[in-house]
Design an enzyme around this catalytic site. Structure first.
Site, PDB file in Angstrom:
ATOM      1  N   ASP A 186       1.869  -7.538  -1.626  1.00  0.00           N
ATOM      2  CA  ASP A 186       2.744  -6.395  -1.322  1.00  0.00           C
ATOM      3  C   ASP A 186       4.136  -6.936  -0.968  1.00  0.00           C
ATOM      4  O   ASP A 186       4.341  -8.154  -0.876  1.00  0.00           O
ATOM      5  CB  ASP A 186       2.133  -5.641  -0.132  1.00  0.00           C
ATOM      6  CG  ASP A 186       2.794  -4.287   0.095  1.00  0.00           C
ATOM      7  OD1 ASP A 186       3.484  -3.787  -0.813  1.00  0.00           O
ATOM      8  OD2 ASP A 186       2.622  -3.733   1.201  1.00  0.00           O
ATOM      9  N   HIS A 229      -6.401   4.709  -0.163  1.00  0.00           N
ATOM     10  CA  HIS A 229      -5.638   3.921   0.816  1.00  0.00           C
ATOM     11  C   HIS A 229      -4.754   4.849   1.631  1.00  0.00           C
ATOM     12  O   HIS A 229      -4.130   5.748   1.094  1.00  0.00           O
ATOM     13  CB  HIS A 229      -4.795   2.881   0.069  1.00  0.00           C
ATOM     14  CG  HIS A 229      -3.901   2.072   0.958  1.00  0.00           C
ATOM     15  ND1 HIS A 229      -4.279   1.613   2.195  1.00  0.00           N
ATOM     16  CD2 HIS A 229      -2.633   1.612   0.764  1.00  0.00           C
ATOM     17  CE1 HIS A 229      -3.285   0.915   2.729  1.00  0.00           C
ATOM     18  NE2 HIS A 229      -2.266   0.908   1.888  1.00  0.00           N
ATOM     19  N   GLU A 241       9.134  -7.256  -3.860  1.00  0.00           N
ATOM     20  CA  GLU A 241      10.285  -6.890  -4.728  1.00  0.00           C
ATOM     21  C   GLU A 241      11.360  -7.965  -4.760  1.00  0.00           C
ATOM     22  O   GLU A 241      12.052  -8.040  -5.779  1.00  0.00           O
ATOM     23  CB  GLU A 241      10.844  -5.549  -4.271  1.00  0.00           C
ATOM     24  CG  GLU A 241       9.936  -4.367  -4.567  1.00  0.00           C
ATOM     25  CD  GLU A 241       8.679  -4.283  -3.683  1.00  0.00           C
ATOM     26  OE1 GLU A 241       8.658  -4.908  -2.606  1.00  0.00           O
ATOM     27  OE2 GLU A 241       7.717  -3.615  -4.093  1.00  0.00           O
ATOM     28  N   ARG A 286       2.496  -4.856  -6.014  1.00  0.00           N
ATOM     29  CA  ARG A 286       3.334  -3.658  -5.981  1.00  0.00           C
ATOM     30  C   ARG A 286       4.499  -3.798  -6.962  1.00  0.00           C
ATOM     31  O   ARG A 286       4.778  -2.923  -7.748  1.00  0.00           O
ATOM     32  CB  ARG A 286       3.861  -3.397  -4.558  1.00  0.00           C
ATOM     33  CG  ARG A 286       4.533  -2.025  -4.457  1.00  0.00           C
ATOM     34  CD  ARG A 286       4.797  -1.616  -3.030  1.00  0.00           C
ATOM     35  NE  ARG A 286       5.870  -2.384  -2.412  1.00  0.00           N
ATOM     36  CZ  ARG A 286       6.250  -2.239  -1.139  1.00  0.00           C
ATOM     37  NH1 ARG A 286       5.634  -1.384  -0.357  1.00  0.00           N
ATOM     38  NH2 ARG A 286       7.228  -2.967  -0.646  1.00  0.00           N
ATOM     39  N   ASP A 335      -5.492  -4.093   5.584  1.00  0.00           N
ATOM     40  CA  ASP A 335      -4.036  -4.229   5.518  1.00  0.00           C
ATOM     41  C   ASP A 335      -3.635  -5.295   6.547  1.00  0.00           C
ATOM     42  O   ASP A 335      -4.487  -6.038   7.058  1.00  0.00           O
ATOM     43  CB  ASP A 335      -3.397  -2.847   5.796  1.00  0.00           C
ATOM     44  CG  ASP A 335      -2.010  -2.711   5.189  1.00  0.00           C
ATOM     45  OD1 ASP A 335      -1.215  -3.649   5.340  1.00  0.00           O
ATOM     46  OD2 ASP A 335      -1.718  -1.665   4.577  1.00  0.00           O
ATOM     47  N   ASP A 357       3.702   3.446  -2.387  1.00  0.00           N
ATOM     48  CA  ASP A 357       3.388   4.325  -1.257  1.00  0.00           C
ATOM     49  C   ASP A 357       3.583   5.793  -1.608  1.00  0.00           C
ATOM     50  O   ASP A 357       4.590   6.402  -1.255  1.00  0.00           O
ATOM     51  CB  ASP A 357       4.260   3.949  -0.059  1.00  0.00           C
ATOM     52  CG  ASP A 357       4.005   2.516   0.389  1.00  0.00           C
ATOM     53  OD1 ASP A 357       3.010   1.904  -0.078  1.00  0.00           O
ATOM     54  OD2 ASP A 357       4.791   2.002   1.200  1.00  0.00           O
TER      55      ASP A 357
END
Ligand SMILES: *[C@@H]1O[C@H](CO)[C@@H](O)[C@H](O)[C@H]1NC(C)=O
Ligand SMILES: *[C@@H]1O[C@H](CO)[C@@H](O)[C@H](O)[C@H]1NC(C)=O
Ligand SMILES: *[C@@H]1O[C@H](CO)[C@@H](O)[C@H](O)[C@H]1NC(C)=O
Length: 624
Positions: free
Chosen positions: A201, A358, A204, A284, A87, A300
């Site tokens: 990630d 994860h 959005e 994502r 990450d 998540d």
């Protein structure tokens, strides 16, 4: 857009505005609807073979040595695993395209070590580019500024939001120059850290301030006459950019939902060029068509039983949306998992098309090796099962890529005329031949499994068991598992054959080198059809089957008897004689002369120690 399902039945759509293009796909069955939809949005990409192996990740692997240690413990405990991840821990001051000189100073060497062991390596890549590094010290921003790649605010200045590194600018992937700049950043980084894939990630795009650090102008774009009820924070610009922000193609208002799609496209084509191999991207954010470029994970999720259960409909929905490479974070991302939950999640996760464990930073560890011996044995066993099934899974992905099939398949897609199948969301299929019935409740040791036209059976499912059924009339190609797919791909194949009542079964295998570009499009693949009594017919041969052999098979549903004669032969056209073979009966390890097999289980014929080259047509026959 609000979408409301009405009882009539009817569908109500309430949009903030814009042009609505409505497509109606008439089917007539669910499978045809999916195919018609994918003809509009594009067929999914073919994933690299290694990406179907097990992935391990955590926010909180804070140094290269910690990361190495994790991979080493997985290996020592004999858990199959293909890909180690990091990450944002790796990045210097959380800025992408850098790595921390102290904690991750030898990141390039670590990646090389993984490669030498037949493993792959992936790290996270957020779109936000830090805008506050001293000039001349952070090329991605300096260069991006020069090349004018960032999204602007309503008055034409670069829009600044806030993400992990602090103040950030956001690349506008609808601008072709941005895609070139992105490719240059990836090329440069890859020349130092040869990553095998990228995890995109926060796309959005997410921001920790509303709209921008300057706020947003008061306008109809920011506050349209109607705001959909499900919008986070009740405002279109909550947790993201101003709707009035300007992108090359249009205002952000018109493009917001497509940010992840445009980033996935840019990342996919950059990786394709830089590595010259099949790209792996995990995103994502998603939008129709993203399956052409990327896999998706369900974000998540919390470590609890409810989220375990809801991950099934989530995964199945993405199947319908043309994103076959999908999975939830196994054992949960948020909060501490428990041993039982994590075992059950690994069992279900072994049948997510994309399989990754994860974990979030503050939580107790959840790598398979941290649990007790019984839990570890259960996890190891289901990982081995998945690895043994990878040739079958890969063949399913081929059918998705070539003909818009589904990999993880809801029962109603396979049995559209059976009304019982419509509400089943605790079980699912792989293709049309495997039924997966995981345990989804704490403490449960059996499983209410729908097997046949609305008939439920209570089957035992102690902690070490997930019920998986092979459908009659199907042949599943498998391979002996190994600790990586590089190793398992060298092992002998075997077939699991489930004869129908009429004594019939069929299966197939798509095989290529696993990561070259466009193998199907260029014809660089092999395709073998299996028909019972087992005939193996390589209808297309191009390269990659060389050296691969069938090592054995297991046939369910043969007539009940104590002994069976069987023979294996290859047709005369290859000038081969009938093969003389030995048969091992696994239960008592008796070696018999060719042609006679004593079945240790009723109605199951097990043949091992075959060594049949799969490049040749061959037949396995049996008789009482
Ligand atoms: C990692 O471990 C090696 C061997 O123990 C050691 O030499 C090295 O300094 C460590 N690296 C870091 C960044 O701690
Ligand atoms: C755009 O950004 C500039 C510079 O940060 C700022 O001065 C201006 O007020 C912003 N415009 C809007 C509409 O937010
Ligand atoms: C989760 O586990 C960690 C480490 O074992 C512990 O410090 C923390 O208190 C636990 N959190 C909760 C909510 O139980």
């Amino acid at each position: 857009i609000d979408v409301m399902l009405q009882p009539t039945p009817a569908l109500t759509l309430v949009a903030i505005g814009g042009i609505l293009d409505l497509y109606v796909f008439l089917g007539p069955d669910p499978e045809s609807v999916i195919r018609q939809y994918l003809q509009v949005i594009g067929y999914p990409m073919m994933p690299p073979y290694w990406s179907l192996g097990f992935h391990l990740c955590r926010w909180g692997y804070t140094t290269t040595n910690t990361t190495r240690h994790v991979a080493q413990r997985m290996h020592n405990s004999k858990f199959p695993m293909d890909v180690q991840w990091n990450d944002l821990d790796y990045a210097a001051k959380r800025r992408v395209f850098t790595f921390d000189p102290w904690r991750f100073g030898d990141l390039p060497e670590m990646v090389e070590e993984f490669h030498e062991r037949g493993m792959k390596y992936i790290l996270i890549l957020d779109p936000g580019i830090s805008s506050t590094s001293p000039p001349g010290t952070y090329p991605p921003f300096d260069d991006g500024l020069k090349r004018d790649v960032f999204i602007k605010n309503a008055t034409g200045h670069i829009l600044i939001g806030e993400v992990w590194p602090g103040s950030t600018a956001f690349p506008d992937f609808t601008n072709p120059e941005t895609r070139h700049w992105w490719e240059d950043c990836i090329t440069d980084f890859h020349s130092k850290v040869p990553v095998d894939g990228l995890w995109i990630d926060m796309n959005e795009p997410a921001s920790f301030v509303q709209g921008s650090v300057e706020g947003c102008p008061d306008s109809d774009l920011e506050n349209p006459p109607y705001t959909p009820t499900g919008v986070v924070g009740g405002q279109l610009n909550s947790g993201t950019l101003c709707m009035s922000a300007q992108q090359k193609l249009s205002t952000h208002y018109n493009l917001h939902n497509m940010y992840g799609l445009t980033e996935a496209y840019a990342t996919h084509s950059a990786l394709r060029k830089v590595r010259g191999k099949r790209p792996f991207v995990l995103s994502r954010s998603s939008y129709p068509g993203i399956g052409r470029f990327s896999g998706v994970w369900t974000g998540d999720v919390r470590s609890d039983w409810e989220q375990l259960r809801y991950s099934i409909p989530a995964v199945l929905q993405f199947s319908l949306f043309g994103v076959p490479l999908v999975g939830a974070d196994i054992c949960g991302f948020g909060g501490n998992t428990t041993e039982e939950l994590c075992v059950r999640w690994m069992q279900l996760g072994a049948f997510y098309p994309f399989m990754r464990n994860h974990n979030d930073k503050p939580n107790a560890p959840q790598e398979p090796y941290v649990f007790g011996q019984k839990a570890q044995a259960a996890m190891r066993s289901v990982l081995n099962l998945r690895y043994s099934l990878l040739p079958f899974l890969y063949t399913l992905f081929h059918h998705v890529h070539a003909t818009a099939d589904t990999v993880a398949r809801p029962l109603f897609v396979e049995f559209p005329t059976d009304p019982n199948s419509q509400t089943i969301d605790r079980q699912f299929l792989w293709g049309s031949s495997l039924l997966i019935s995981p345990v989804l409740e704490q403490g449960a040791v059996d499983d209410n499994t729908c097997l046949n036209k609305g008939q439920y059976l209570l089957l035992p499912a102690p902690l070490d068991t997930i019920n998986v059924h092979v459908r009659e009339g199907h042949i599943i190609p498998q391979q002996e598992p190994a600790l990586t797919t590089i190793a398992s791909r060298r092992n002998p194949f075997f077939l699991t054959v489930a004869l129908s009542a009429g004594g019939w079964a069929r299966g197939d295998l798509f095989w290529d080198d696993g990561d070259s570009l466009d193998t199907f499009e260029m014809g660089n693949y092999c395709y073998v059809i299996f028909i019972s009594q087992v005939v193996s017919d390589p209808v297309r041969l191009n390269g990659a089957l060389d050296g691969l052999v069938l090592g054995g098979l297991q046939v369910f549903g043969v007539p009940s008897t104590t002994s069976l004669y069987f023979s294996v032969c290859r047709p005369q056209k290859d000038n081969d004689d009938i093969l003389q073979i030995s048969v091992f009966v696994p239960k008592n390890q008796t070696v018999l002369s060719a042609g006679l097999c004593v079945c240790p289980l009723p109605q199951v014929l097990t043949v091992t120690s075959l060594a049949l080259p799969m490049t040749k047509v061959f037949t396995v026959q049996w008789a009482l």
